[in-house]
Structure formats: C-alpha cells, structure tokens
Scaffold this motif. Structure first.
Motif, PDB file in Angstrom:
ATOM      1  N   LYS A 122      -7.490  28.560  28.247  1.00 22.66           N
ATOM      2  CA  LYS A 122      -7.197  27.151  27.996  1.00 22.66           C
ATOM      3  C   LYS A 122      -8.261  26.585  27.056  1.00 22.66           C
ATOM      4  N   VAL A 123      -7.854  25.646  26.205  1.00 18.79           N
ATOM      5  CA  VAL A 123      -8.758  25.047  25.229  1.00 18.79           C
ATOM      6  C   VAL A 123      -9.019  23.585  25.597  1.00 18.79           C
ATOM      7  N   ILE A 124     -10.299  23.253  25.751  1.00 21.84           N
ATOM      8  CA  ILE A 124     -10.710  21.871  26.031  1.00 21.84           C
ATOM      9  C   ILE A 124     -11.396  21.324  24.781  1.00 21.84           C
ATOM     10  N   VAL A 125     -10.989  20.146  24.334  1.00 24.79           N
ATOM     11  CA  VAL A 125     -11.519  19.581  23.088  1.00 24.79           C
ATOM     12  C   VAL A 125     -12.182  18.223  23.348  1.00 24.79           C
ATOM     13  N   PHE A 126     -13.019  17.820  22.398  1.00 22.41           N
ATOM     14  CA  PHE A 126     -13.641  16.492  22.396  1.00 22.41           C
ATOM     15  C   PHE A 126     -13.062  15.702  21.227  1.00 22.41           C
ATOM     16  N   ALA A 127     -12.933  14.397  21.403  1.00 23.14           N
ATOM     17  CA  ALA A 127     -12.481  13.560  20.282  1.00 23.14           C
ATOM     18  C   ALA A 127     -13.084  12.164  20.400  1.00 23.14           C
ATOM     19  N   LEU A 144      -8.596  17.197  27.197  1.00 21.03           N
ATOM     20  CA  LEU A 144      -9.495  16.412  26.351  1.00 21.03           C
ATOM     21  C   LEU A 144     -10.647  15.859  27.180  1.00 21.03           C
ATOM     22  N   VAL A 145     -11.847  15.867  26.607  1.00 16.12           N
ATOM     23  CA  VAL A 145     -12.992  15.166  27.203  1.00 16.12           C
ATOM     24  C   VAL A 145     -13.323  13.985  26.298  1.00 16.12           C
ATOM     25  N   ILE A 146     -13.359  12.794  26.869  1.00 14.51           N
ATOM     26  CA  ILE A 146     -13.838  11.635  26.111  1.00 14.51           C
ATOM     27  C   ILE A 146     -15.247  11.331  26.608  1.00 14.51           C
ATOM     28  N   ALA A 164     -12.556   4.801  27.783  1.00 12.57           N
ATOM     29  CA  ALA A 164     -11.618   4.988  28.885  1.00 12.57           C
ATOM     30  C   ALA A 164     -10.462   3.992  28.801  1.00 12.57           C
ATOM     31  N   GLN A 165     -10.790   2.741  28.479  1.00 12.09           N
ATOM     32  CA  GLN A 165      -9.739   1.718  28.376  1.00 12.09           C
ATOM     33  C   GLN A 165      -8.818   1.961  27.189  1.00 12.09           C
ATOM     34  N   GLU A 166      -9.356   2.569  26.161  1.00 13.19           N
ATOM     35  CA  GLU A 166      -8.564   2.828  24.952  1.00 13.19           C
ATOM     36  C   GLU A 166      -7.711   4.093  25.085  1.00 13.19           C
ATOM     37  N   PHE A 167      -8.296   5.169  25.601  1.00 11.72           N
ATOM     38  CA  PHE A 167      -7.632   6.469  25.627  1.00 11.72           C
ATOM     39  C   PHE A 167      -6.695   6.658  26.815  1.00 11.72           C
ATOM     40  N   LEU A 168      -7.160   6.287  28.017  1.00 15.59           N
ATOM     41  CA  LEU A 168      -6.417   6.657  29.222  1.00 15.59           C
ATOM     42  C   LEU A 168      -5.007   6.042  29.299  1.00 15.59           C
ATOM     43  N   PRO A 169      -4.824   4.745  28.992  1.00 15.42           N
ATOM     44  CA  PRO A 169      -3.459   4.215  29.040  1.00 15.42           C
ATOM     45  C   PRO A 169      -2.509   4.924  28.071  1.00 15.42           C
ATOM     46  N   GLU A 170      -3.045   5.402  26.953  1.00 11.38           N
ATOM     47  CA  GLU A 170      -2.224   6.048  25.925  1.00 11.38           C
ATOM     48  C   GLU A 170      -1.925   7.509  26.247  1.00 11.38           C
ATOM     49  N   LEU A 171      -2.890   8.188  26.873  1.00 11.92           N
ATOM     50  CA  LEU A 171      -2.793   9.642  26.977  1.00 11.92           C
ATOM     51  C   LEU A 171      -2.608  10.209  28.373  1.00 11.92           C
ATOM     52  N   SER A 172      -3.029   9.465  29.404  1.00 12.88           N
ATOM     53  CA  SER A 172      -3.170  10.078  30.723  1.00 12.88           C
ATOM     54  C   SER A 172      -1.853  10.525  31.359  1.00 12.88           C
ATOM     55  N   GLU A 173      -0.743   9.919  30.980  1.00 13.61           N
ATOM     56  CA  GLU A 173       0.530  10.295  31.593  1.00 13.61           C
ATOM     57  C   GLU A 173       0.967  11.701  31.175  1.00 13.61           C
ATOM     58  N   ASP A 174       0.751  12.018  29.902  1.00 10.25           N
ATOM     59  CA  ASP A 174       1.249  13.286  29.358  1.00 10.25           C
ATOM     60  C   ASP A 174       0.164  14.332  29.133  1.00 10.25           C
ATOM     61  N   HIS A 175      -1.106  13.926  29.238  1.00  8.25           N
ATOM     62  CA  HIS A 175      -2.193  14.851  28.917  1.00  8.25           C
ATOM     63  C   HIS A 175      -3.284  14.810  29.993  1.00  8.25           C
ATOM     64  N   LEU A 176      -4.124  15.848  29.991  1.00 13.95           N
ATOM     65  CA  LEU A 176      -5.241  15.933  30.933  1.00 13.95           C
ATOM     66  C   LEU A 176      -6.495  15.401  30.247  1.00 13.95           C
ATOM     67  N   VAL A 177      -7.045  14.318  30.791  1.00 15.83           N
ATOM     68  CA  VAL A 177      -8.209  13.682  30.175  1.00 15.83           C
ATOM     69  C   VAL A 177      -9.355  13.603  31.189  1.00 15.83           C
ATOM     70  N   PHE A 178     -10.504  14.143  30.794  1.00 17.43           N
ATOM     71  CA  PHE A 178     -11.732  14.061  31.591  1.00 17.43           C
ATOM     72  C   PHE A 178     -12.653  13.039  30.946  1.00 17.43           C
ATOM     73  N   VAL A 179     -13.386  12.288  31.758  1.00 18.54           N
ATOM     74  CA  VAL A 179     -14.273  11.234  31.254  1.00 18.54           C
ATOM     75  C   VAL A 179     -15.727  11.646  31.451  1.00 18.54           C
ATOM     76  N   ALA A 180     -16.558  11.385  30.443  1.00 23.39           N
ATOM     77  CA  ALA A 180     -17.970  11.768  30.492  1.00 23.39           C
ATOM     78  C   ALA A 180     -18.832  10.690  29.857  1.00 23.39           C
ATOM     79  N   GLY A 181     -20.100  10.669  30.262  1.00 20.93           N
ATOM     80  CA  GLY A 181     -21.057   9.758  29.648  1.00 20.93           C
ATOM     81  C   GLY A 181     -21.525   8.677  30.601  1.00 20.93           C
ATOM     82  N   GLY A 182     -22.751   8.816  31.105  1.00 15.47           N
ATOM     83  CA  GLY A 182     -23.329   7.765  31.936  1.00 15.47           C
ATOM     84  C   GLY A 182     -22.871   7.778  33.380  1.00 15.47           C
TER      85      GLY A 182
END
Length: 336
Positions: A122-127, A144-146, A164-182
């Motif tokens: 599996k490939v995990i990417v940052f954006a 994806l890791v944000i 998180a507020q920008e990415f998750l509403p757009e992507l979380s339903e169809d994609h796997l998103v991990f959150v990082a930082g702080g």
C-alpha cells in the motif's frame, strides 16, 4: 472486544488498512524511527514506520531485517522521493515483502507508485494542498497523511486544525486520511476522528519513549522544552527554497542560518549550481540531526521537535504512551 470501543469504531477503516490494533502511526524521524522504536510501536498495537532518510539500499535492507526480527506485526517504510536511489530502495522493500510504503518529501517520481503497488504494498502519500492530495490519490495513493506546521522536522505553512477542516470534509468519505502535527493527547485524536480522520500520526511524543535510542541529552532537552521553544527555521535567500524545519532553538539553528548565507554566497560566485546548493542544505540537516540524536550534542546538533514537545515530560514505555492516548480519546468521546 476492545477496551476502547468508541475510538476503535472511528478508527476501523484505518486499522483495517494498516493491519494493526490502533490507527496510530509513528512519524518517520531520521535516526530515531529505527528497528527498536518501530518494532516497539507495532508490538504495542500501533504502526511503526522506519525512517529511511538518506540510507543506502544495503542499510535499509539490514534495518528492515532487524525490525522483522523484533516484531511479527505490520510496519511501514518511509522513503524520501528525492533520494537518488529511490527505485533501489523500493526493490529492497519488495524483497522483504514490506506491506506499506510512505512516500514523503515531494511529488513521487514517475513509476515509483506503480513499482510499489506492483508487489502488493500500500502507498501512503503526503500532500500540502487539497488539489495535490486529490491528484496523488487519483494516481495510486491508497491513503493520505495531512501534516500541519506544528509538527517537528520539515513542515508546511498551514496549521493542522485548518488542514483538517479543509481536507476531511472533501476527502474522508471516499479516502483514508490520517492527521498529523502537534498531536500530544488523546482528546485531540478524538476530535480528528469525529471529523472523519481514520487515524493519526505522532512523532514528538514517541521520540523520548523508553525504547527510543535517542541520546539521554536529546531526551532531557525535550523534557525541559516548552511549545514555544520549537521554532521554524528562517529562509534567508529566496533562491534557496529551503523547506522550513521545526526544531528546538539552540546554537545549531543559528548555524543553519549561517550555512544558508554561505551556500547563497557560493551560488553568487557560481561555485555551485542550484541542485548542488540544495543538496548541501539537506546534508547539513542530516549531519546536524545525527549529532543531537546519536552523539548527544544538543548545542550544535539539530533538535527537531514539534510544538507538542511541551507535553513530553518524562521517558515512558511505548505501550504506556499508546494506552494513555487511547484512554484519553475514549474518555473524550464518552463525554460527548
């Protein structure tokens, strides 16, 4: 059954993807995320990730083998996209049957994602932007890791809460998103899970774990530090697009500013080209980090740390850290 049913339910897609008990990834920290810490995190139910960094294929081969000798649980390997031997490193991962490869540090070069997926990993990417995230996910990224600018090491310009507020509403339903930082406590994990994240990534919190090989001086610097002490580096010349690095302020951070001025001067005199100039900057960081983590030179080395460093007060076993984070997350969700 699980001790943390509410958290586990929200992490289900993440744990299914990673093959672990808790969807908590360890950030890939050069010199720190090696066989001992990585295996300890995977054995404790999290997901350890080897930081390949500037390793040669032979060194990575040994590191993976030594990690496998310490755990039979899944773990990943973080590869830097600009590494000159990237495809050789991918071949090493293939030989060992690595299940997850994290591509960090830039847009994956042509053919790299395909080479990883070719052996079933599996490939995990940052954006750093939503548009790029969508492009990378369309191009074969499985997750994806944000990562927000509160993180340690190389950082982007936007905070975790905004990403998180920008990415998750757009992507979380169809994609796997991990959150990082702080992220330093489970209450924050609960919040991001409720927003749609399938898991989180932490680095700073694990850097001072009992199983971390970081020098005692390095760990003591973390225990003394406050959030405001973890500062982002300054770019002194626009021709040197240096990615900011967050680290504890010391003599080493001042030396980095001087190093940039020196390299910019070499560019002015045409003694080096742009590619070589940027490589010199990267080599500086790799050496400075080793001085701090391995040699314990906390004055001249690089003390890369996220702003959650103020929450790191003592050396603790990895298993205790993960249990505490999950307990805090569960209690927060139960109070809702």
């Amino acid at each position: 059954m699980t001790d943390f049913p509410k958290s586990a339910a929200l992490m289900q897609r993440g744990t299914n993807f990673l093959g672990c008990k808790h969807a908590i990834l360890c950030g890939a920290m050069s010199w720190v995320s090696e066989r001992n810490l990585v295996s300890a995190i995977s054995n404790a139910g999290g997901f350890g990730v080897i930081a390949c960094g500037a390793m040669t294929p032979d060194l990575l081969d040994t590191e993976i083998a030594e990690t496998k000798a310490r755990t039979d649980k899944p773990f990943g390997v973080n590869l830097i996209t600009m590494h000159p031997q990237l495809f050789d490193l991918i071949a090493v991962c293939k030989r060992h049957g690595v299940t997850h490869v994290v591509l960090a540090g830039g847009i994956p070069p042509k053919g790299s994602v395909e080479a990883i997926k070719d052996f079933g990993a599996k490939v995990i990417v940052f954006a750093p932007t939503l548009a790029l995230a969508k492009k990378l996910l369309r191009s074969g990224g499985d997750a994806l890791v944000i990562e927000g600018m509160e993180a340690g090491g190389h950082i982007g310009p936007v905070s975790t809460s905004v990403l998180a507020q920008e990415f998750l509403p757009e992507l979380s339903e169809d994609h796997l998103v991990f959150v990082a930082g702080g992220i330093g406590r489970g209450e924050a994990i609960a919040g991001y899970l409720e927003m749609g994240a399938v898991g989180v990534q932490l680095g700073t919190r694990f850097a001072c774990a009992s199983e971390s090989i970081a020098h005692p001086n390095f760990k003591k610097a973390f225990f003394r530090a406050k959030a405001r002490d973890a500062e982002a580096s300054v770019q002194v010349d626009p021709r040197l697009p240096v990615i900011p690095v967050r680290a504890l302020k010391n003599k080493g951070t001042e030396e980095f500013t001087a190093k940039q001025i020196e390299v910019a001067g070499n560019l002015d005199r045409e003694e080096v080209d742009m590619g070589e100039a940027q490589l010199q900057i990267e080599h500086y960081w790799a050496g400075a980090l080793r001085r701090a983590v391995i040699d314990g030179d906390v004055e001249n080395g690089s003390l890369m740390a996220g702003q959650s460093v103020g929450m790191v007060k003592q050396e603790e076993p990895v298993a205790d850290i993960i249990q505490q984070l999950m307990r805090e997350s569960e209690e927060a969700l139960a109070r809702r």
